[in-house]
Design a protein around this motif. Structure first.
Motif, PDB file in Angstrom:
ATOM      1  N   ALA A  37       0.823  -1.212   0.000  1.00  0.00           N
ATOM      2  CA  ALA A  37       0.000   0.000   0.000  1.00  0.00           C
ATOM      3  C   ALA A  37       0.865   1.274   0.000  1.00  0.00           C
ATOM      4  CB  ALA A  37      -0.950  -0.013   1.191  1.00  0.00           C
ATOM      5  N   ARG A 111      -5.950   5.875   0.429  1.00  0.00           N
ATOM      6  CA  ARG A 111      -5.921   4.417   0.260  1.00  0.00           C
ATOM      7  C   ARG A 111      -7.181   3.835   0.884  1.00  0.00           C
ATOM      8  NH1 ARG A 111      -2.200   5.759  -2.300  1.00  0.00           N
ATOM      9  NH2 ARG A 111       0.010   5.187  -2.133  1.00  0.00           N
ATOM     10  N   GLU A 142      -5.436   4.474  -4.153  1.00  0.00           N
ATOM     11  CA  GLU A 142      -5.299   3.033  -4.428  1.00  0.00           C
ATOM     12  C   GLU A 142      -6.177   2.182  -3.514  1.00  0.00           C
ATOM     13  OE1 GLU A 142      -1.154   1.969  -4.148  1.00  0.00           O
ATOM     14  OE2 GLU A 142      -0.555   3.660  -5.410  1.00  0.00           O
TER      15      GLU A 142
END
Ligand SMILES: C[S@@+](CC[C@H](N)C(=O)[O-])C[C@H]1O[C@@H](n2cnc3c(N)ncnc32)[C@H](O)[C@@H]1O
Length: 215
Positions: A37, A111, A142
């Motif tokens: 991540a 994220r 993401e």
């Protein structure tokens, strides 16, 4: 829509951590997800279907300058998560909510991470959840998911029947048939990839990553 608790039945929730630790290679795949991540100080991270908070705590301890929020639909499991976070002295907000109706504004997270949630969702809930994840992520943000994936071999497929007996066949079928990447693309994500597969005592766990386009 039926709600599937962490170990199917609410009365089993207190056993969740030891069961997952010993059956899923939890520490290995969650640490790898945190590394993938590539979280940085100052970022805002959502752990979707955070359960007992193990992943959220790992993330916050890895990069203390982040703001980590865990969301789950089960108030009882959120109490466990809050107690665990308090015990190790990390500040994480744990919110009650549903993955397909997120109580957050658009473009508000860098994220979204999620482990072992998607196999609890019907196909419709998977699509609606991905639409919500797409909405709350910032452009360029993401999504990192760890969940049951396409079985790597016959043994993994056979072992996964145990998960299907516990969590149900309908919600788990798309996972084991390898459809999650296709669903991520359909939700608008780019750069969708399966970055790792882990053979576990209950079948194959896959790590997935996807990016919300910048424009
Ligand atoms: C198998 S547990 C995974 C928990 C944690 N992410 C982990 O990796 O240990 C699945 C979790 O998703 C939650 N859950 C199931 N459906 C949900 C939904 N639609 N929205 C939010 N949470 C949900 C359950 O309460 C449970 O805590």
């Amino acid at each position: 829509m039926a709600y599937i608790h962490a170990l199917r039945f609410s009365w089993l929730t207190s056993l969740y951590d030891p069961v997952v630790r010993w059956t899923t290679r939890e520490a290995t795949f969650k640490r790898r997800l945190v590394a993938e991540a590539t979280v940085e100080n100052g970022q805002r991270i959502l752990d979707l279907g955070c359960g007992t908070g193990t992943l959220a705590i790992l993330l916050k301890r890895a990069v203390p300058g982040t703001e980590v929020v865990g969301l789950d639909g089960d108030v009882k499991i959120l109490d466990i998560a809050r107690t665990k976070a308090e015990a190790v002295g990390v500040d994480i907000a744990f919110d009650e909510g549903m993955s397909f109706e997120l109580p957050y504004p658009a473009n508000s997270f860098d994220r979204v991470v999620s482990t072992l949630l998607f196999h609890h969702l019907t196909r419709e809930a998977k699509h609606n959840t991905l639409a919500e994840v797409f909405r709350v992520l910032k452009p360029g943000g993401e999504l990192h998911v760890g969940d049951w994936g396409m079985a790597q071999n016959g043994l993994m497929r056979g072992l996964f029947a145990i998960v299907q007996l516990l969590d149900g066949f309908e919600t788990t079928a798309d996972n084991v048939e390898g459809r999650l990447p296709e669903f991520f693309r359909e939700a608008g994500f780019n750069d969708v990839r399966v970055s790792a597969n882990y053979a576990t005592a209950l079948g194959t766990i896959s790590l997935y990553a996807a990016v919300k386009p910048k424009s």
